[in-house]
Design an enzyme around this catalytic site. Structure first.
Site, PDB file in Angstrom:
ATOM      1  N   LYS A  61     -30.995 -60.330 118.719  1.00  0.00           N
ATOM      2  CA  LYS A  61     -30.543 -59.053 118.159  1.00  0.00           C
ATOM      3  C   LYS A  61     -29.054 -58.880 118.432  1.00  0.00           C
ATOM      4  O   LYS A  61     -28.551 -59.302 119.486  1.00  0.00           O
ATOM      5  CB  LYS A  61     -31.347 -57.915 118.799  1.00  0.00           C
ATOM      6  CG  LYS A  61     -31.133 -56.544 118.170  1.00  0.00           C
ATOM      7  CD  LYS A  61     -32.093 -55.516 118.784  1.00  0.00           C
ATOM      8  CE  LYS A  61     -31.914 -54.129 118.195  1.00  0.00           C
ATOM      9  NZ  LYS A  61     -32.883 -53.143 118.724  1.00  0.00           N
ATOM     10  N   SER A  84     -35.599 -50.540 115.501  1.00  0.00           N
ATOM     11  CA  SER A  84     -34.308 -50.997 115.062  1.00  0.00           C
ATOM     12  C   SER A  84     -34.151 -52.518 115.086  1.00  0.00           C
ATOM     13  O   SER A  84     -33.177 -53.034 114.521  1.00  0.00           O
ATOM     14  CB  SER A  84     -33.218 -50.376 115.946  1.00  0.00           C
ATOM     15  OG  SER A  84     -33.386 -50.784 117.284  1.00  0.00           O
ATOM     16  N   SER A 133     -38.422 -49.945 119.395  1.00  0.00           N
ATOM     17  CA  SER A 133     -37.721 -50.827 118.461  1.00  0.00           C
ATOM     18  C   SER A 133     -38.121 -52.289 118.471  1.00  0.00           C
ATOM     19  O   SER A 133     -37.702 -53.034 117.587  1.00  0.00           O
ATOM     20  CB  SER A 133     -36.218 -50.731 118.690  1.00  0.00           C
ATOM     21  OG  SER A 133     -35.737 -49.545 118.144  1.00  0.00           O
TER      22      SER A 133
HETATM   23  N1  GLN Z   1     -36.545 -45.387 116.683  1.00  0.00           N
HETATM   24  C1  GLN Z   1     -35.984 -44.924 117.911  1.00  0.00           C
HETATM   25  C2  GLN Z   1     -34.581 -44.401 117.681  1.00  0.00           C
HETATM   26  O1  GLN Z   1     -34.183 -44.321 116.576  1.00  0.00           O
HETATM   27  C3  GLN Z   1     -36.036 -45.980 118.945  1.00  0.00           C
HETATM   28  C4  GLN Z   1     -34.958 -46.939 118.847  1.00  0.00           C
HETATM   29  C5  GLN Z   1     -35.035 -48.043 119.834  1.00  0.00           C
HETATM   30  O2  GLN Z   1     -36.057 -48.308 120.453  1.00  0.00           O
HETATM   31  N2  GLN Z   1     -33.898 -48.683 120.007  1.00  0.00           N
HETATM   32  O3  GLN Z   1     -33.903 -44.066 118.594  1.00  0.00           O
END
Ligand code: GLN
Length: 421
Positions: A28, A103, A127
């Site tokens: 990532k 994400s 994410s």
């Molecule tokens: N979907 C969550 C957010 O938008 C979690 C994101 C994540 O785990 N990095 O913050």
């Protein structure tokens, strides 16, 4: 997939095999790989190069892994669909009109398409598990502190954890075993600390959360959870019970995460980090110009929300409430895990949704994290296991959560579910 790398190494006549020799790992874009760019999906970091390996990357390199490429992500990890990347959205492999999840959407797609054996992602609110669920993959969010955050660009430090996306439980376990090592460059990192006692699988006490059957959960997802419960009930009866605090996890996660993000992202001012726009006479002017043009809409929204949450003059505002509630949630899970070993839930309320559907409705987008945030709020480990498909052929994922450092139990139960499909 991983076993084949091992057998190749054997054929070429080396006796001692590195555990991940030749395994292709995608990373990532918020985890440092020496010499590679690192953008966090943001324009503000365009052109930045990593001068060192992240802790997890170093351990993988030492284990013989090969890094094959960067994966797209929601800017700074803020999103659930990989639509909030400055470099374009990530398409779902089975239908490009769907989102890939987020994400860590790019990491999931790299594995789903066979480009990588496994991928690293980061999980602050879901994410890793959510894109794994949308793509029919295994996704592990390890116990907080078991994988080094050194070299992971910070989003919300008290939740952030590097996790693994892989095609099967065995592969996820192989990567976890390598990355979950102590690292004194992250003061919260202990590595994996296997507990003295793990109840044998046939004695494992399992519960399914009653909250999974609420109307906001897609019926096919709820049905998959029922089927998973039926598979697990072959080892032991699965109880159904309610965890009323669980539904507060998403609000708590977003409140605290935004506050931490506002602080963590202050470093992108064009001087310490981030690209500097030229020709500004004052620091304030430069700061405004850099941050307004460098950050995308969702990141600016979170910084504004986080900053207002931090303006808590008497210490009794939202942030204090969120912290108190975080404790209450953790206590509820602690007492739950005195009676049970595993909690079964859906990973996401729905399967992969169409691109554009939630992009402009942040609250709807945040609610995709309903079932994943408890593991970040408490720091407990959780795993997504692919479990069937919906009518449109979109993968469904179920989630298992356990006590800190009980990853072994998660893997055992996940294998059982995996074998049954
Ligand atoms: N979907 C969550 C957010 O938008 C979690 C994101 C994540 O785990 N990095 O913050």
């Amino acid at each position: 997939a991983m076993a084949s790398a091992e057998s190749i190494q054997k054929q070429i006549g080396q006796d001692s095999v590195l555990p991940l020799a030749g395994c292709a790992i995608a990373v990532k874009d918020n985890v440092h790989v020496h010499g590679w760019g690192l953008t966090c999906g943001s324009k503000i970091l365009e052109g930045y190069r990593a001068l060192f390996d992240a802790g997890a990357v170093k351990f993988l390199r030492d284990a013989g892994a090969v890094f094959i490429g960067r994966t797209n992500m929601d800017e700074f990890g803020m999103g659930s669909s990989t639509e909030h990347s400055a470099y374009g959205r990530t398409l779902h492999p089975i239908d490009p009109s769907l989102v890939a999840g987020g994400s860590s959407g790019g990491s999931a797609v790299a594995v789903a398409t066979g480009a990588a054996h496994a991928a690293l992602g980061s999980d602050t609110g879901g994410s890793v598990r959510q894109p794994a669920a949308f793509n029919g993959l295994v996704g592990l969010k390890p116990t907080y502190g078991s994988v080094s955050r050194y070299g992971l660009a910070a989003f919300a430090s008290s939740f952030d954890q590097i996790g693994v996306i892989a095609r099967c439980v065995e592969d996820a376990e192989a990567v976890f075993d390598v990355v979950a090592q102590p690292d004194d460059r992250d003061a919260t990192c202990t590595g994996h600390q296997p507990p003295d006692f793990i109840r044998p699988l046939e004695k494992t006490r399992i519960a399914v959360a009653a909250e999974c059957f609420s109307p906001s959960v897609q019926p096919e997802v709820a049905a998959a959870v029922q089927r998973a419960a039926a598979v697990l009930s072959k080892i032991r009866r699965v109880e159904k019970l309610s965890l009323p605090y669980m539904r507060l996890s998403t609000a708590v996660n977003y409140t605290i995460a935004n506050a931490e993000a506002a602080t963590n992202l202050a470093r992108y001012d064009g001087m310490r980090y981030g690209n500097a726009a030229a020709n500004h006479s004052t620091y304030a002017e430069m700061l405004t110009a850099n941050r307004s043009s460098g950050f995308g809409r969702e990141v600016r929204r979170r910084i504004l929300l986080g900053t207002s949450i931090l303006l808590d003059a008497d210490g009794r505002g939202l942030l204090a409430k969120a912290r108190e509630t975080r404790l209450s949630i953790t206590r509820q899970f602690e007492s739950f895990f005195k009676e049970y070993d595993l909690l079964l839930t859906p990973t996401t309320p729905t399967t992969a949704f169409p691109a554009g559907q939630k992009k402009h409705d942040p609250v709807e987008m945040y609610l995709s994290d309903l079932f994943t945030t408890p593991a970040n709020v408490t720091g407990y480990p959780a795993i997504n296991v692919p479990f069937g498909k919906d009518e449109g052929g979109r993968p469904i994922g179920v989630q298992l959560m356990a006590q800190p450092h009980h990853e072994q139990l998660l893997f055992q139960a996940a294998r059982l579910l995996e074998k049954s499909v």
